[in-house]
Design an enzyme around this catalytic site. Sequence first.
Site, PDB file in Angstrom:
ATOM      1  N   GLU A 115       8.145   6.217 -11.335  1.00  0.00           N
ATOM      2  CA  GLU A 115       7.449   5.372 -10.367  1.00  0.00           C
ATOM      3  C   GLU A 115       5.942   5.550 -10.519  1.00  0.00           C
ATOM      4  OE1 GLU A 115       7.448   4.652  -5.495  1.00  0.00           O
ATOM      5  OE2 GLU A 115       9.030   5.810  -6.460  1.00  0.00           O
ATOM      6  N   ASP A 117       2.582   4.338  -8.246  1.00  0.00           N
ATOM      7  CA  ASP A 117       2.335   3.786  -6.911  1.00  0.00           C
ATOM      8  C   ASP A 117       0.884   3.493  -6.602  1.00  0.00           C
ATOM      9  OD1 ASP A 117       4.989   3.980  -5.990  1.00  0.00           O
ATOM     10  OD2 ASP A 117       4.718   6.066  -5.423  1.00  0.00           O
ATOM     11  N   GLU A 119      -0.271   2.776  -2.859  1.00  0.00           N
ATOM     12  CA  GLU A 119       0.193   2.685  -1.466  1.00  0.00           C
ATOM     13  C   GLU A 119      -1.027   2.705  -0.543  1.00  0.00           C
ATOM     14  OE1 GLU A 119       4.503   4.737  -1.046  1.00  0.00           O
ATOM     15  OE2 GLU A 119       2.872   6.140  -1.459  1.00  0.00           O
TER      16      GLU A 119
END
Length: 298
Positions: A115, A117, A119
């Site tokens: 993953e 990210d 955010e």
Amino acid sequence: MSFPPWMITTSVMVALLDFFFFLSADATRTIGGFDQKNVAFDQNYNVTWGNHHAQLLNQGKEVQLSLDQSSGAGFASKSYYGSGYFQMKIKLPTKDSGGVITAFYMFLNTTMHDELDFEFLGNRPGKPITLQTNVFANSIGGREQKFTLWFDPATDFHYYKLLWNHHQIVFFVDDTPIRIYKNNIKKGVEYPNNTMQVKVSLWDGSSWATDGGKTKANWTNGPIEAHFQDFKIDGCLSPVNNPNKDCFAQNYWWNTKTYWQLDTKQQKAYDEVRKKYMNYDYCTDKGRYPIPPHECTG
């Protein structure tokens, strides 16, 4: 360009204007000649959850996701990729966004979890929004780095980009690199090499997103809305059940030697951004990591 009240003093404004000029005039570069022309949403993406909270605007060139007490929403790429250059123009919620997470990320969670990210951890009006980045490789995460940006990400659209090849992963805000994760197998560093899907979501993270969960989502001014543009993808197609072994080949522009490291101007911008705007780095968190992870040393 607009700055929230918590950032405005005369000296800070002058410094920020000087720094912004440095970024825009001296340090940016169009990545790989990448065509930033927007394409329609349904060319590369599908809504994956919260259908009634996702709305197509401007003939499919923009998507609005909304969040209320009943649901948030998300969309994902129709295809999976094994390397590439991925970007999204995002405008964060303009109202009270405390406890709310807006996310743009690459994701695989099968027998292996990889993953990458972006955010955005929302906040009360007038308080800074945190951009948290993270890397999961071979099911190991906990690699958060956090930034307070040099602009208010809720007042206008900005690009958030990921360059992913076999040598490095670079997180960009507009054309400014803010984070690099190097592939260094010799040091025992885990590196995301698996097929991943592009995902976007707007959801309630009241349990942890703002002030460690002390600030909850405020539904009185709902629904909370985030907007997204530019749905073009430049990546190497790689189905989950039949990974494309050629995704790190140099016939893809993002895999060529030019993109194995930052150039001099990018490196200067990268160093300045991290010095001025990064406010958390897992590599220096001795409480969590008394012995720094391999990728943090040397």
